[in-house]
Design a protein around this motif. Structure first.
Motif, PDB file in Angstrom:
ATOM      1  N   THR A  42      18.123  64.883  25.321  1.00  0.00           N
ATOM      2  CA  THR A  42      18.549  65.469  24.056  1.00  0.00           C
ATOM      3  C   THR A  42      18.031  64.647  22.885  1.00  0.00           C
ATOM      4  N   LEU A  43      17.451  65.337  21.917  1.00  0.00           N
ATOM      5  CA  LEU A  43      17.047  64.731  20.652  1.00  0.00           C
ATOM      6  C   LEU A  43      17.520  65.677  19.556  1.00  0.00           C
ATOM      7  N   ASN A  44      18.427  65.193  18.723  1.00  0.00           N
ATOM      8  CA  ASN A  44      19.053  66.034  17.698  1.00  0.00           C
ATOM      9  C   ASN A  44      19.690  67.240  18.373  1.00  0.00           C
ATOM     10  N   SER A  45      19.292  68.450  18.007  1.00  0.00           N
ATOM     11  CA  SER A  45      19.909  69.634  18.619  1.00  0.00           C
ATOM     12  C   SER A  45      19.068  70.202  19.762  1.00  0.00           C
ATOM     13  N   SER A  70       3.218  57.987  42.087  1.00  0.00           N
ATOM     14  CA  SER A  70       2.574  59.275  41.829  1.00  0.00           C
ATOM     15  C   SER A  70       3.502  60.191  41.033  1.00  0.00           C
ATOM     16  N   CYS A  71       4.789  60.175  41.351  1.00  0.00           N
ATOM     17  CA  CYS A  71       5.764  61.011  40.629  1.00  0.00           C
ATOM     18  C   CYS A  71       5.903  60.577  39.173  1.00  0.00           C
ATOM     19  N   THR A  72       5.866  59.265  38.905  1.00  0.00           N
ATOM     20  CA  THR A  72       5.988  58.806  37.517  1.00  0.00           C
ATOM     21  C   THR A  72       4.777  59.210  36.686  1.00  0.00           C
ATOM     22  N   GLU A  73       3.644  59.449  37.343  1.00  0.00           N
ATOM     23  CA  GLU A  73       2.413  59.820  36.634  1.00  0.00           C
ATOM     24  C   GLU A  73       2.209  61.328  36.560  1.00  0.00           C
ATOM     25  N   SER A  74       3.050  62.094  37.220  1.00  0.00           N
ATOM     26  CA  SER A  74       2.893  63.549  37.262  1.00  0.00           C
ATOM     27  C   SER A  74       3.087  64.165  35.883  1.00  0.00           C
ATOM     28  N   ASN A  75       2.289  65.193  35.579  1.00  0.00           N
ATOM     29  CA  ASN A  75       2.401  65.909  34.311  1.00  0.00           C
ATOM     30  C   ASN A  75       3.006  67.294  34.480  1.00  0.00           C
ATOM     31  N   ASP A  76       3.554  67.582  35.638  1.00  0.00           N
ATOM     32  CA  ASP A  76       4.133  68.893  35.897  1.00  0.00           C
ATOM     33  C   ASP A  76       5.462  69.055  35.164  1.00  0.00           C
ATOM     34  N   ASP A  77       5.541  70.070  34.303  1.00  0.00           N
ATOM     35  CA  ASP A  77       6.796  70.476  33.668  1.00  0.00           C
ATOM     36  C   ASP A  77       7.505  69.308  32.967  1.00  0.00           C
ATOM     37  N   VAL A  78       6.753  68.557  32.152  1.00  0.00           N
ATOM     38  CA  VAL A  78       7.316  67.409  31.433  1.00  0.00           C
ATOM     39  C   VAL A  78       7.704  67.853  30.020  1.00  0.00           C
ATOM     40  N   PRO A  79       8.996  67.774  29.668  1.00  0.00           N
ATOM     41  CA  PRO A  79       9.394  68.152  28.312  1.00  0.00           C
ATOM     42  C   PRO A  79       8.903  67.120  27.293  1.00  0.00           C
ATOM     43  N   THR A  80       8.590  67.590  26.073  1.00  0.00           N
ATOM     44  CA  THR A  80       8.131  66.710  25.006  1.00  0.00           C
ATOM     45  C   THR A  80       9.019  66.909  23.784  1.00  0.00           C
ATOM     46  N   PHE A  81       9.418  65.807  23.168  1.00  0.00           N
ATOM     47  CA  PHE A  81      10.239  65.834  21.961  1.00  0.00           C
ATOM     48  C   PHE A  81       9.493  65.133  20.831  1.00  0.00           C
ATOM     49  N   THR A  82       9.567  65.696  19.636  1.00  0.00           N
ATOM     50  CA  THR A  82       8.967  65.082  18.453  1.00  0.00           C
ATOM     51  C   THR A  82      10.042  64.288  17.726  1.00  0.00           C
ATOM     52  N   THR A  83       9.763  63.008  17.510  1.00  0.00           N
ATOM     53  CA  THR A  83      10.764  62.107  16.937  1.00  0.00           C
ATOM     54  C   THR A  83      10.413  61.711  15.510  1.00  0.00           C
ATOM     55  N   ARG A  84      11.450  61.392  14.768  1.00  0.00           N
ATOM     56  CA  ARG A  84      11.318  60.815  13.432  1.00  0.00           C
ATOM     57  C   ARG A  84      12.054  59.473  13.434  1.00  0.00           C
ATOM     58  N   ALA A  85      11.736  58.642  12.463  1.00  0.00           N
ATOM     59  CA  ALA A  85      12.408  57.343  12.364  1.00  0.00           C
ATOM     60  C   ALA A  85      13.924  57.546  12.314  1.00  0.00           C
ATOM     61  N   GLY A  86      14.624  56.729  13.063  1.00  0.00           N
ATOM     62  CA  GLY A  86      16.077  56.778  13.067  1.00  0.00           C
ATOM     63  C   GLY A  86      16.691  57.759  14.044  1.00  0.00           C
ATOM     64  N   THR A  88      18.010  59.451  17.523  1.00  0.00           N
ATOM     65  CA  THR A  88      18.648  58.962  18.744  1.00  0.00           C
ATOM     66  C   THR A  88      18.256  59.877  19.890  1.00  0.00           C
ATOM     67  N   PHE A  89      17.745  59.285  20.947  1.00  0.00           N
ATOM     68  CA  PHE A  89      17.352  60.027  22.139  1.00  0.00           C
ATOM     69  C   PHE A  89      18.403  59.771  23.207  1.00  0.00           C
ATOM     70  N   ARG A  90      18.897  60.854  23.802  1.00  0.00           N
ATOM     71  CA  ARG A  90      19.972  60.730  24.785  1.00  0.00           C
ATOM     72  C   ARG A  90      19.500  61.183  26.162  1.00  0.00           C
ATOM     73  N   SER A 122      22.564  56.557  25.224  1.00  0.00           N
ATOM     74  CA  SER A 122      21.797  56.816  23.998  1.00  0.00           C
ATOM     75  C   SER A 122      20.820  55.680  23.755  1.00  0.00           C
ATOM     76  N   PHE A 123      19.623  56.048  23.288  1.00  0.00           N
ATOM     77  CA  PHE A 123      18.590  55.071  22.957  1.00  0.00           C
ATOM     78  C   PHE A 123      18.092  55.367  21.550  1.00  0.00           C
ATOM     79  N   SER A 124      17.928  54.341  20.750  1.00  0.00           N
ATOM     80  CA  SER A 124      17.292  54.514  19.451  1.00  0.00           C
ATOM     81  C   SER A 124      15.812  54.763  19.691  1.00  0.00           C
ATOM     82  N   SER A 125      15.282  55.846  19.122  1.00  0.00           N
ATOM     83  CA  SER A 125      13.849  56.115  19.311  1.00  0.00           C
ATOM     84  C   SER A 125      13.029  54.984  18.703  1.00  0.00           C
TER      85      SER A 125
END
Length: 195
Positions: A42-45, A70-86, A88-90, A122-125
């Motif tokens: 989760t990032l924002n909403s 091999s699994c950590t390097e896989s690109n299958d169905d990887v979600p991507t989130f666009t972050t801004r300063a400040g 919070t990534f959950r 929670s992790f600060s981006s």
């Protein structure tokens, strides 16, 4: 006497049918794949939930170093989130994953060797990007802000933080680390471009 033996015969037939149905049910269940647990990002909403691919979850058995890597390097169905300063990534994980413990890798490097044992963290981006920059910066080179590849990994019963951190070589470290993983989920963060 005839009525009693007829009832016994019918009961035996019903019992045979019931046992046959149970046997067929067990065969059908064993043929089905066991579901893999989910990780929730989760990032924002924005929230994405992913079940780890079947070949990237060991169902109680470690994946083995080669398969886990091999699994950590896989690109299958990887979600991507666009972050801004400040931001919070959950990260959320199923209770079974939290019970065993899970780790976070940032661009292939361990964020914290102590497994998280909660279903939610929670992790600060900004902290995640800073960790990546510190890992890649060499003296005299300006840090670069780039996409982050995050791996959420479930540890197996074999995970031994002290043994892994005492590895003498990179090869030994990777073998010990990746052979003690039971599940892998991948996600990417990218910095917002523009104003």
């Amino acid at each position: 006497m005839t009525a009693i033996s007829t009832n016994r015969g019918r009961r035996a037939i019903r019992t045979t049918f019931a046992l046959g149905a149970v046997s067929l049910g067990l065969v059908a269940l064993s043929a089905c794949e066991q579901p893999s647990p989910n990780a929730h990002f989760t990032l924002n909403s924005n929230t994405e939930s992913r079940e780890t691919p079947a070949d990237c979850y060991g169902h109680g058995d470690a994946l083995g170093a080669e398969r886990a890597l091999s699994c950590t390097e896989s690109n299958d169905d990887v979600p991507t989130f666009t972050t801004r300063a400040g931001d919070t990534f959950r990260v959320g994980v199923d209770p079974d994953v939290a019970e065993d413990g899970w780790l976070l890798f940032v661009n292939g490097l361990l964020y914290d060797p102590e497994p998280f044992t909660t279903t939610y963290h929670s992790f600060s981006s900004d902290d995640l990007y800073r960790a990546a920059e510190q890992q890649q910066t060499t003296p005299g080179q300006a840090p670069q802000t780039e996409n982050l590849r995050l791996n959420v990994v479930e540890v197996s019963d074999d995970y031994d933080e002290d043994e892994i951190l005492s590895s003498q070589t990179q090869e030994e470290y990777e073998e010990r680390m990746f052979s003690s993983l039971d599940g892998v989920w991948n996600v990417e963060l990218e910095p917002h471009q523009g104003h």
